[in-house]
Each structure stands twice: as C-alpha cells, then as structure tokens.
Write a protein that holds these residues in place. Structure first.
Motif, PDB file in Angstrom:
ATOM      1  N   TYR A  12      24.540   2.395  12.937  1.00 20.73           N
ATOM      2  CA  TYR A  12      23.622   3.279  12.288  1.00 20.73           C
ATOM      3  C   TYR A  12      22.189   2.711  11.849  1.00 20.73           C
ATOM      4  CZ  TYR A  12      25.425   1.298   8.097  1.00 20.73           C
ATOM      5  OH  TYR A  12      25.850   0.268   7.093  1.00 20.73           O
ATOM      6  N   ASP A  13      22.032   1.483  11.824  1.00 21.12           N
ATOM      7  CA  ASP A  13      20.476   0.880  11.640  1.00 21.12           C
ATOM      8  C   ASP A  13      19.674   0.966  12.623  1.00 21.12           C
ATOM      9  OD1 ASP A  13      21.302   0.125   8.963  1.00 21.12           O
ATOM     10  OD2 ASP A  13      22.295  -1.791   9.773  1.00 21.12           O
ATOM     11  N   LEU A  14      20.131   1.498  13.784  1.00 22.94           N
ATOM     12  CA  LEU A  14      19.056   1.526  15.049  1.00 22.94           C
ATOM     13  C   LEU A  14      19.393   3.194  15.635  1.00 22.94           C
ATOM     14  CD1 LEU A  14      17.702  -0.719  16.928  1.00 22.94           C
ATOM     15  CD2 LEU A  14      19.856  -0.449  18.449  1.00 22.94           C
ATOM     16  N   ASN A  15      17.801   3.377  15.831  1.00 21.56           N
ATOM     17  CA  ASN A  15      17.647   4.735  16.529  1.00 21.56           C
ATOM     18  C   ASN A  15      17.110   4.321  17.851  1.00 21.56           C
ATOM     19  OD1 ASN A  15      18.110   7.113  14.453  1.00 21.56           O
ATOM     20  ND2 ASN A  15      16.780   5.446  13.351  1.00 21.56           N
ATOM     21  N   ILE A  16      17.254   5.019  18.925  1.00 22.86           N
ATOM     22  CA  ILE A  16      16.656   4.694  20.077  1.00 22.86           C
ATOM     23  C   ILE A  16      15.541   5.875  20.427  1.00 22.86           C
ATOM     24  CG2 ILE A  16      17.354   4.886  22.818  1.00 22.86           C
ATOM     25  CD1 ILE A  16      20.036   3.688  21.685  1.00 22.86           C
ATOM     26  N   VAL A  17      14.518   5.444  21.180  1.00 15.24           N
ATOM     27  CA  VAL A  17      13.478   6.190  21.642  1.00 15.24           C
ATOM     28  C   VAL A  17      13.426   5.791  23.201  1.00 15.24           C
ATOM     29  CG1 VAL A  17      10.996   6.636  21.995  1.00 15.24           C
ATOM     30  CG2 VAL A  17      11.980   6.608  19.721  1.00 15.24           C
TER      31      VAL A  17
ATOM     32  N   VAL B 193      18.508  13.438  34.604  1.00 20.00           N
ATOM     33  CA  VAL B 193      18.614  12.133  34.622  1.00 20.00           C
ATOM     34  C   VAL B 193      18.683  11.586  33.037  1.00 20.00           C
ATOM     35  CG1 VAL B 193      17.369  10.002  35.055  1.00 20.00           C
ATOM     36  CG2 VAL B 193      17.652  11.707  36.651  1.00 20.00           C
ATOM     37  N   VAL B 194      17.704  12.231  32.159  1.00 19.42           N
ATOM     38  CA  VAL B 194      17.693  11.917  30.892  1.00 19.42           C
ATOM     39  C   VAL B 194      18.846  12.326  30.187  1.00 19.42           C
ATOM     40  CG1 VAL B 194      16.211  12.724  28.581  1.00 19.42           C
ATOM     41  CG2 VAL B 194      15.042  12.250  30.773  1.00 19.42           C
ATOM     42  N   ASN B 195      19.323  13.607  30.379  1.00 19.71           N
ATOM     43  CA  ASN B 195      20.768  14.021  29.734  1.00 19.71           C
ATOM     44  C   ASN B 195      21.972  12.908  30.153  1.00 19.71           C
ATOM     45  OD1 ASN B 195      20.138  16.076  28.279  1.00 19.71           O
ATOM     46  ND2 ASN B 195      20.534  17.372  30.134  1.00 19.71           N
ATOM     47  N   ALA B 196      21.728  12.489  31.255  1.00 21.17           N
ATOM     48  CA  ALA B 196      22.835  11.216  31.769  1.00 21.17           C
ATOM     49  C   ALA B 196      22.577   9.975  31.033  1.00 21.17           C
ATOM     50  CB  ALA B 196      22.628  11.204  33.196  1.00 21.17           C
ATOM     51  N   ALA B 197      21.361   9.726  30.927  1.00 22.09           N
ATOM     52  CA  ALA B 197      21.178   8.406  29.991  1.00 22.09           C
ATOM     53  C   ALA B 197      21.409   8.678  28.652  1.00 22.09           C
ATOM     54  CB  ALA B 197      19.521   8.203  30.060  1.00 22.09           C
TER      55      ALA B 197
ATOM     56  N   ALA C 162      15.669  -0.044  12.596  1.00 21.42           N
ATOM     57  CA  ALA C 162      14.521  -0.116  13.567  1.00 21.42           C
ATOM     58  C   ALA C 162      14.824   0.742  14.694  1.00 21.42           C
ATOM     59  CB  ALA C 162      14.779  -1.598  14.191  1.00 21.42           C
ATOM     60  N   VAL C 163      13.797   1.028  15.597  1.00 22.13           N
ATOM     61  CA  VAL C 163      13.768   1.877  16.539  1.00 22.13           C
ATOM     62  C   VAL C 163      13.809   0.944  17.878  1.00 22.13           C
ATOM     63  CG1 VAL C 163      12.804   3.953  17.869  1.00 22.13           C
ATOM     64  CG2 VAL C 163      12.995   3.710  15.235  1.00 22.13           C
ATOM     65  N   LEU C 164      14.729   1.228  18.942  1.00 21.76           N
ATOM     66  CA  LEU C 164      15.039   0.417  20.039  1.00 21.76           C
ATOM     67  C   LEU C 164      14.129   1.519  20.994  1.00 21.76           C
ATOM     68  CD1 LEU C 164      15.836  -1.591  22.185  1.00 21.76           C
ATOM     69  CD2 LEU C 164      17.897  -0.178  22.227  1.00 21.76           C
ATOM     70  N   ARG C 165      12.912   0.896  21.482  1.00 27.73           N
ATOM     71  CA  ARG C 165      12.087   1.603  22.810  1.00 27.73           C
ATOM     72  C   ARG C 165      12.589   1.086  23.976  1.00 27.73           C
ATOM     73  NH1 ARG C 165       5.518   1.592  22.558  1.00 27.73           N
ATOM     74  NH2 ARG C 165       5.376   3.125  24.182  1.00 27.73           N
ATOM     75  N   CYS C 166      13.292   2.065  24.693  1.00 28.42           N
ATOM     76  CA  CYS C 166      13.734   1.489  26.045  1.00 28.42           C
ATOM     77  C   CYS C 166      13.230   2.514  27.238  1.00 28.42           C
ATOM     78  CB  CYS C 166      15.242   1.547  26.056  1.00 28.42           C
ATOM     79  SG  CYS C 166      15.983   2.929  25.744  1.00 28.42           S
ATOM     80  N   THR C 167      13.201   2.062  28.388  1.00 24.89           N
ATOM     81  CA  THR C 167      12.580   2.675  29.443  1.00 24.89           C
ATOM     82  C   THR C 167      13.906   3.562  30.080  1.00 24.89           C
ATOM     83  OG1 THR C 167      13.183   1.007  30.935  1.00 24.89           O
ATOM     84  CG2 THR C 167      10.915   1.094  30.068  1.00 24.89           C
ATOM     85  N   LEU C 168      13.856   4.546  30.917  1.00 28.26           N
ATOM     86  CA  LEU C 168      14.766   5.153  31.563  1.00 28.26           C
ATOM     87  C   LEU C 168      15.617   4.247  32.187  1.00 28.26           C
ATOM     88  CD1 LEU C 168      16.124   8.064  31.808  1.00 28.26           C
ATOM     89  CD2 LEU C 168      14.406   8.327  33.724  1.00 28.26           C
TER      90      LEU C 168
ATOM     91  N   LEU D  42       0.813  -1.218   0.027  1.00 23.86           N
ATOM     92  CA  LEU D  42       0.118   0.072  -0.202  1.00 23.86           C
ATOM     93  C   LEU D  42       0.743   1.218  -0.044  1.00 23.86           C
ATOM     94  CD1 LEU D  42      -2.602  -1.452   2.562  1.00 23.86           C
ATOM     95  CD2 LEU D  42      -3.109  -0.950   0.165  1.00 23.86           C
ATOM     96  N   GLY D  43       2.066   1.196  -0.052  1.00 18.20           N
ATOM     97  CA  GLY D  43       3.134   2.227  -0.200  1.00 18.20           C
ATOM     98  C   GLY D  43       3.346   3.001   1.251  1.00 18.20           C
ATOM     99  N   ASN D  44       2.999   2.339   2.435  1.00 21.81           N
ATOM    100  CA  ASN D  44       3.395   2.750   3.660  1.00 21.81           C
ATOM    101  C   ASN D  44       4.572   2.625   4.013  1.00 21.81           C
ATOM    102  OD1 ASN D  44       0.552   2.797   4.391  1.00 21.81           O
ATOM    103  ND2 ASN D  44       0.165   0.840   5.184  1.00 21.81           N
ATOM    104  N   VAL D  45       5.205   3.627   4.771  1.00 17.31           N
ATOM    105  CA  VAL D  45       6.557   3.726   5.281  1.00 17.31           C
ATOM    106  C   VAL D  45       6.666   3.584   6.635  1.00 17.31           C
ATOM    107  CG1 VAL D  45       8.703   5.181   5.011  1.00 17.31           C
ATOM    108  CG2 VAL D  45       7.148   5.453   3.000  1.00 17.31           C
ATOM    109  N   MET D  46       6.974   2.344   7.046  1.00 17.93           N
ATOM    110  CA  MET D  46       7.083   1.928   8.505  1.00 17.93           C
ATOM    111  C   MET D  46       8.354   1.436   8.631  1.00 17.93           C
ATOM    112  SD  MET D  46       3.341  -0.248   8.625  1.00 17.93           S
ATOM    113  CE  MET D  46       4.015  -1.541   7.492  1.00 17.93           C
ATOM    114  N   VAL D  47       8.626   1.741  10.202  1.00 21.34           N
ATOM    115  CA  VAL D  47      10.071   1.467  10.801  1.00 21.34           C
ATOM    116  C   VAL D  47       9.412   0.452  11.910  1.00 21.34           C
ATOM    117  CG1 VAL D  47      12.110   2.163  11.841  1.00 21.34           C
ATOM    118  CG2 VAL D  47      10.959   3.456   9.873  1.00 21.34           C
ATOM    119  N   PRO D  48       9.905  -0.748  12.056  1.00 18.88           N
ATOM    120  CA  PRO D  48       9.760  -1.471  13.250  1.00 18.88           C
ATOM    121  C   PRO D  48      10.343  -0.828  14.371  1.00 18.88           C
ATOM    122  CG  PRO D  48      11.295  -2.670  12.003  1.00 18.88           C
ATOM    123  CD  PRO D  48      10.856  -1.356  11.096  1.00 18.88           C
ATOM    124  N   MET D  49       9.446  -1.093  15.494  1.00 19.60           N
ATOM    125  CA  MET D  49      10.080  -0.761  16.880  1.00 19.60           C
ATOM    126  C   MET D  49      10.570  -2.099  17.688  1.00 19.60           C
ATOM    127  SD  MET D  49       8.135   2.538  18.349  1.00 19.60           S
ATOM    128  CE  MET D  49       9.641   2.846  19.133  1.00 19.60           C
ATOM    129  N   ILE D  50      11.300  -2.257  18.564  1.00 18.65           N
ATOM    130  CA  ILE D  50      11.976  -3.298  19.133  1.00 18.65           C
ATOM    131  C   ILE D  50      12.239  -2.949  20.578  1.00 18.65           C
ATOM    132  CG2 ILE D  50      14.392  -3.184  18.377  1.00 18.65           C
ATOM    133  CD1 ILE D  50      14.162  -6.153  18.209  1.00 18.65           C
TER     134      ILE D  50
END
Length: 177
Positions: A151-156, A173-177, A121-127, A90-98
C-alpha cells in the motif's frame, strides 16, 4: 517555468483535482565552455521555493530520472533527499517517483524519503514493463528493496507518446496491463 505558471494560473476550484508530475531536469549546459551553466546545488536550490510559490501545500509527484545517476550535491547527498529536505522546510507536499530501472542509490534515497515523510512512492512504468510476465516479481523485488508495504506504492502507467490507432486497441492493452 511555463509549467509552474500553468499550475499557478489554474483555477482554484480545479486545483484539488490535479496532482502534477514534475520532472526535475539536469542543469542547462554551456556548449561554449563545455560545462553545466550551474552546479547541481545552484540548480536545485530554487526548486522548493518555486513549487511552494506556485502550487502551495498541494501534493505533487517529483521525478528526478533526468538527472544523471552519478550526480551528487556538494555535500555528497543524492539530489532526491536534497529536494525533499528543502521542500519539507517550505511545506511542500511531495511524493517521489521511482522506476524499475533506477539505480541502487536512487532506490535508497526513495526509501529514506519514505522513512521521513511516510508518503510512499509512485512507480512510473511503461506499458511494456507492465505487460512483462515478470512485472509482479519486479514490483515485489522493488518493494522489498525499498522496505515498503504494497500500500506504500502507487503505479502510474507512462504511455509516453502513443500512436495507437484505433484508440480502442490501446484501451484494451491498458486494461490488460
């Protein structure tokens, strides 16, 4: 549906600055019959069309963490490749999260999606995960498992529902992380 409508109604001039994070939910449950209201196939088939109709060919992050890990499509596939295969048509531009704690099947699915799309992919991690002294080693192990370059992995950083007062403490704390 509310989130899809919000994306659809967002001012066109603002859309280039937004990348939605879409959490794919498991099918609703029928508590009277004690079974899901739809099969996973029925539930996910409309996903790509809804995204395409309301968001077009703009990028979106897709996270299936809320679907139970053992769930499989009727043809045996993991739900993530199914979503991405349907979305591609369908032409969707999706990036998976892990996440660091996703099971091996989820990780294999993300690696396969990257092989097909080349979007990483995008790594979703907690603080807490980001502040773990082993965070770098955990990310390196994940990259190795996925067959990704750094470079294939971004972090949220998922702050969930922070109740930090004062906010300057959280910023530190976020800056330290």
């Amino acid at each position: 549906m509310g989130e899809y409508q919000a994306l659809f109604r967002l001012e066109t001039s603002r859309k280039p600055f937004v990348v939605p994070l879409i959490e794919v939910l498991e099918p609703d449950f029928d508590f009277e019959k004690w079974v899901p209201k739809k099969s996973i196939d029925e539930h996910l088939t409309a996903f790509g069309g809804q995204l395409s109709k309301r968001w077009g060919e703009r990028p979106a992050l897709v996270d299936a963490r809320q679907i139970p890990p053992t769930t499989r499509m009727s043809d045996g596939r993991h739900p993530m490749p199914f979503l991405f295969d349907e979305g591609r048509t369908l032409g969707n531009v999706m990036v998976p999260m892990i996440a660091l704690d996703n099971d091996a099947a989820y990780q294999v699915a993300i690696g396969d999606i990257h092989t097909d799309d080349g979007r990483g992919a995008v790594l979703r991690c907690t603080l807490e995960e980001a502040l773990d002294p082993d965070f770098d080693a955990n990310v390196t192990a994940l990259l190795t498992t996925l067959g990704f370059a750094l470079y294939d992995l971004n972090i949220v950083l998922d702050l969930r529902v922070p109740a930090y007062e004062p906010i300057t403490g959280l910023v530190g704390v976020v800056n330290a992380a």
